[in-house]
Design an enzyme around this catalytic site. Structure first.
Site, PDB file in Angstrom:
ATOM      1  N   GLU A  83       0.713  -1.095  -0.083  1.00 56.75           N
ATOM      2  CA  GLU A  83       0.005   0.041   0.043  1.00 56.75           C
ATOM      3  C   GLU A  83       0.898   1.321  -0.029  1.00 56.75           C
ATOM      4  O   GLU A  83       0.341   2.339  -0.321  1.00 56.75           O
ATOM      5  CB  GLU A  83      -0.971  -0.125   1.310  1.00 56.75           C
ATOM      6  CG  GLU A  83      -2.135  -1.001   1.085  1.00 56.75           C
ATOM      7  CD  GLU A  83      -3.125  -0.693   0.025  1.00 56.75           C
ATOM      8  OE1 GLU A  83      -3.080   0.542  -0.106  1.00 56.75           O
ATOM      9  OE2 GLU A  83      -3.852  -1.569  -0.226  1.00 56.75           O
ATOM     10  N   GLU A 114       7.520 -22.032   7.700  1.00 58.29           N
ATOM     11  CA  GLU A 114       7.470 -21.153   9.080  1.00 58.29           C
ATOM     12  C   GLU A 114       8.737 -21.791   9.884  1.00 58.29           C
ATOM     13  O   GLU A 114       9.504 -21.358  10.797  1.00 58.29           O
ATOM     14  CB  GLU A 114       6.399 -20.854   9.708  1.00 58.29           C
ATOM     15  CG  GLU A 114       5.993 -22.027  10.519  1.00 58.29           C
ATOM     16  CD  GLU A 114       4.678 -21.704  11.628  1.00 58.29           C
ATOM     17  OE1 GLU A 114       4.924 -21.714  12.598  1.00 58.29           O
ATOM     18  OE2 GLU A 114       3.662 -21.048  11.098  1.00 58.29           O
TER      19      GLU A 114
END
EC number: 4.2.1.126
Length: 298
Positions: A83, A114
């Site tokens: 953004e 992960e």
């Protein structure tokens, strides 16, 4: 820290019977729990502010802001990073989001990603991490190997590091130079850290990136003066920004924007200082892109 002893893995008494209540009551329980999240973030505001100052200092010196996470945490980092270019007109590589498992993991679960310490290090190496950069490790549990190893590697290089987790005393917190730990308590659905913990992480990331942009001169008053007009909505927003900043009418704002290739900052200085586009741009350049400094009397 053992998983079952973590606050984010605890059982929430308020939602113990949530599978037996009405839909409306279910929503009320979730909403009541969500209300506690901003208060948890409020308690760590000094830590967030310290991180913003460090991030700004590094970025001002040519560094980047790099988010590193797995699963929901990684996706939130990517969301925040993506953004920044349209909202503040920065280059796409200034704020970077990395997720365990790579691009595929944005929409799909990647088993074992992960848990890969090597993955965290390699992902940072692949973007050419330097000591000028700031690495922000994001992990609700605070125990994600991908994130911990990445933070360790970053510190070895001399990077400034920030760890965001929701469990006090976590490995992520102790590994990073700066720890931000909003303790949101047990989730409505036990262990579903995409809920309150994810919301807290999003609020923190909002502050980190927005704080960086404000301190970098990307905001004048509360206006996003470096917004890029990539669609009709943002085209109209540019006009409104120039109007609100200067008091001129829509026609004057549009004319100024056209004259300066739709750069709000330049248009604002043009109107307020009665300069042409080249003069206004030069004035801004002389003041580091800060409108307030450009408007000060010589």
């Amino acid at each position: 820290m053992q998983l079952e002893k973590m606050i984010t893995e605890g059982s929430n008494a308020a939602s113990a019977e949530i599978d037996r209540v009405s839909t409306l009551e279910m929503c009320r329980i979730i909403n009541d729990e969500d209300k506690t999240v901003p208060l948890a973030v409020e308690r760590v505001l000094p830590d967030i502010a310290a991180a913003i100052d460090v991030i700004h200092a590094q970025v001002s010196g040519g560094g980047r802001l790099i988010y590193l996470g797995a699963g929901t945490s990684g996706r939130l980092g990517i969301l925040d990073a993506s953004e920044c270019p349209p909202t503040y007109g920065v280059k796409p590589g200034l704020v970077v989001g990395l997720i365990a498992g790579g691009e595929y993991a944005i929409q799909h679960a990647v088993e074992g990603a992960e848990d890969s310490r090597e993955g965290g290090v390699n992902d940072l190496k692949n973007i050419g991490l330097t000591a000028q950069d700031v690495v922000v490790g994001i992990a609700a549990s605070g125990r994600t190997p991908y994130v911990i190893a990445g933070l360790e590697y970053a510190r070895q290089l001399g990077c400034r590091t920030v760890g965001i987790s929701c469990n006090p005393g976590s490995a992520v917190s102790s590994t990073a130079e700066f720890a931000i730990t909003p303790v949101v308590g047990a989730e409505v659905v036990t262990g579903s850290s995409r809920m309150k913990a994810g919301t807290a992480q999003k609020l923190v990331l909002n502050m980190l990136s927005t704080g960086l942009m404000i301190k970098s001169g990307k905001v004048f008053g509360n206006l996003m003066v470096d917004v890029v007009a990539t669609n009709e909505k943002l085209h109209v927003r540019q006009v409104n920004i120039v109007k609100n900043a200067t008091g001129c009418n829509a026609e004057q704002a549009e004319a100024a924007l056209i004259a300066c290739e739709r750069n709000c900052k330049t248009a604002i200085v043009m109107v307020l200082k009665n300069l042409d586009a080249d003069e206004a741009k030069k004035c801004l350049d002389q003041h580091g892109g800060f409108i307030r400094k450009a408007l000060e009397k010589e």
